[in-house]
Write an enzyme that holds these catalytic residues in place. Sequence first.
Site, PDB file in Angstrom:
ATOM      1  N   VAL A 134       0.850  -1.198   0.000  1.00  0.00           N
ATOM      2  CA  VAL A 134       0.000   0.000   0.000  1.00  0.00           C
ATOM      3  C   VAL A 134       0.880   1.240   0.000  1.00  0.00           C
ATOM      4  O   VAL A 134       1.721   1.411   0.886  1.00  0.00           O
ATOM      5  CB  VAL A 134      -0.931   0.019   1.243  1.00  0.00           C
ATOM      6  CG1 VAL A 134      -1.809   1.272   1.216  1.00  0.00           C
ATOM      7  CG2 VAL A 134      -1.772  -1.234   1.306  1.00  0.00           C
ATOM      8  N   GLY A 136       3.407   2.132  -1.738  1.00  0.00           N
ATOM      9  CA  GLY A 136       4.833   1.914  -1.993  1.00  0.00           C
ATOM     10  C   GLY A 136       5.731   2.155  -0.798  1.00  0.00           C
ATOM     11  O   GLY A 136       5.732   1.380   0.160  1.00  0.00           O
ATOM     12  N   ILE A 138       5.718   4.481   1.484  1.00  0.00           N
ATOM     13  CA  ILE A 138       5.176   5.153   2.686  1.00  0.00           C
ATOM     14  C   ILE A 138       4.864   4.093   3.752  1.00  0.00           C
ATOM     15  O   ILE A 138       4.136   3.141   3.483  1.00  0.00           O
ATOM     16  CB  ILE A 138       3.884   5.936   2.339  1.00  0.00           C
ATOM     17  CG1 ILE A 138       4.173   6.999   1.279  1.00  0.00           C
ATOM     18  CG2 ILE A 138       3.288   6.557   3.591  1.00  0.00           C
ATOM     19  CD1 ILE A 138       2.937   7.753   0.805  1.00  0.00           C
ATOM     20  N   GLU A 192       0.078   1.719 -17.478  1.00  0.00           N
ATOM     21  CA  GLU A 192       0.189   0.477 -18.241  1.00  0.00           C
ATOM     22  C   GLU A 192      -0.420   0.674 -19.627  1.00  0.00           C
ATOM     23  O   GLU A 192      -1.231   1.588 -19.831  1.00  0.00           O
ATOM     24  CB  GLU A 192      -0.619  -0.630 -17.542  1.00  0.00           C
ATOM     25  CG  GLU A 192      -0.246  -0.891 -16.101  1.00  0.00           C
ATOM     26  CD  GLU A 192       1.012  -1.721 -15.964  1.00  0.00           C
ATOM     27  OE1 GLU A 192       1.347  -2.451 -16.906  1.00  0.00           O
ATOM     28  OE2 GLU A 192       1.673  -1.613 -14.916  1.00  0.00           O
ATOM     29  N   LYS A 207      -5.843  -1.428  -2.331  1.00  0.00           N
ATOM     30  CA  LYS A 207      -5.039  -0.880  -1.222  1.00  0.00           C
ATOM     31  C   LYS A 207      -5.943  -0.427  -0.081  1.00  0.00           C
ATOM     32  O   LYS A 207      -5.662  -0.657   1.097  1.00  0.00           O
ATOM     33  CB  LYS A 207      -4.184   0.280  -1.737  1.00  0.00           C
ATOM     34  CG  LYS A 207      -3.139  -0.174  -2.757  1.00  0.00           C
ATOM     35  CD  LYS A 207      -2.574   0.992  -3.529  1.00  0.00           C
ATOM     36  CE  LYS A 207      -1.569   0.519  -4.573  1.00  0.00           C
ATOM     37  NZ  LYS A 207      -1.191   1.568  -5.524  1.00  0.00           N
TER      38      LYS A 207
END
Length: 440
Positions: A134, A136, A138, A192, A207
């Site tokens: 969740v 990255g 943090i 993407e 997340k």
Amino acid sequence: MADALKIGIAGLGTVGASLAKILVERRDMLQTTCGRPIEIAAVTARSKGRDRGVDLSAAEWFDDPVALAREAKIDVFVELMGGAGDPAHAAVKAALSRGVHVVTANKALLAAHGVELAGIAEKHGSLLNYEAAVAGGIPVIKALRESLTGNTISRVYGIMNGTCNYILTKMEKEGLSFEACLKEAQRLGYAEADPAFDIEGNDTAHKLSILTTLAFGTRISADDIYLEGITNISIDDIRAAADLGYRIKLLGVAQKTDTGVEQRVHPTMVPLDSVIAQVDGVTNAVAIESDILGELLMVGPGAGGNATASAVLGDIADIAKSRPGAQTVPALGRPAAALAPYKRAQIRKHHGGYFIRLSVEDRTGVFASIARHMAENGISLESIVQRAQATAESTDPKTIILVTHATMEDSVRKAVASIKSDGYLVGEPQVIRIERPKTA
Ligand SMILES: NC(=O)c1ccc[n+]([C@@H]2O[C@H](COP(=O)([O-])OP(=O)(O)OC[C@H]3O[C@@H](n4cnc5c(N)ncnc54)[C@H](OP(=O)(O)O)[C@@H]3O)[C@@H](O)[C@H]2O)c1
């Protein structure tokens, strides 16, 4: 010096290769801070021959991640393949079931199987760490799972998808359309080739479902999230928001209410002067509101090889530093069996401010009619603005923007339906919820 902590890494892509490089390059430093070396004992990926930018020849190669999880002589299985299904699911289960700790960055896996995996971890005394899943880099999982123990949490919300935040920021700063900004995000590798999962809000929802469980002690319920993506946001909305003192962000919000827990992901107006409104580009932010601490806001890189590997490494280091036999932290903040069933609060009962943008025919009485429908539904207005003033001869549509005080979503939906039935709207009305930080 204690024995080396032996890890097996499944997945040597963006995150896995970054992690492997950091572990090799910072071996001495990690040995000092963790009190023991961390050794890559086994690895797997799809393609054995691919150059990963780091020498992994000393590690045992496995073709099959599940075999690695089952058989390798490791203390920690690091899952960096992704995907909710197999082999990630089977491999993580296999590792936990034989008492091997697991570190993963896989939000899809946790959103789908988190409670099951937490239960297996508890049964076998293994740890399941997933800080990188969740936001990255943090450290929000640690904050909720450990640092805020004893606090009662009322709301968790944040910007948890860098692709969406990049697009919304670029639309505002450069006055470009959603489509143009999406193309640019794809060119830069922020989105993407198939961006649906990000821009429709599903990634944020995965997340959010994990944060909801940690914040409110309910079972993970990723399929029960109110979802609106950003594809419908126009440059007109962004400009109107700015004129009225707001900025649009895709937020994931989990909030305790009298009727249950709201889990919602949608474009949201946040006050321009709030800290979260200043979080631009691919950066993420998560805010936690609790009774003892108050408001905690964390801002940082939400993705990318190094930022994500940093969070994975933190989880590995926690295991390296832990004493054998020490009490383990339950993966989801409390024992899996003690998680309460998730009770969804109805979105129609959501209470908050609303931004409503209406394109209307240039007719007399329209303004008064809109104001009447609002009043009839008990909605009080913070502001009402009419834009693109038409000339006396013009019949071009006009834009009317309403900002409501806090009200019930049901009332807003009824008022908008009545306005629609009057027949003077041109196109669909735009309704965007407003979220205010506790301190704003
Ligand atoms: N990238 C980020 O910024 C970021 C941020 C936060 C969380 N995450 C999470 O981190 C995880 C990894 O993401 P990533 O971006 O590193 O993915 P990635 O670049 O696509 O790498 C995936 C790796 O897994 C390997 N793999 C895939 N299927 C496999 C299989 N069946 N057997 C063995 N190996 C397999 C691939 O092997 P090959 O290399 O041989 O193809 C590759 O090395 C995901 O759960 C993702 O959601 C990523």
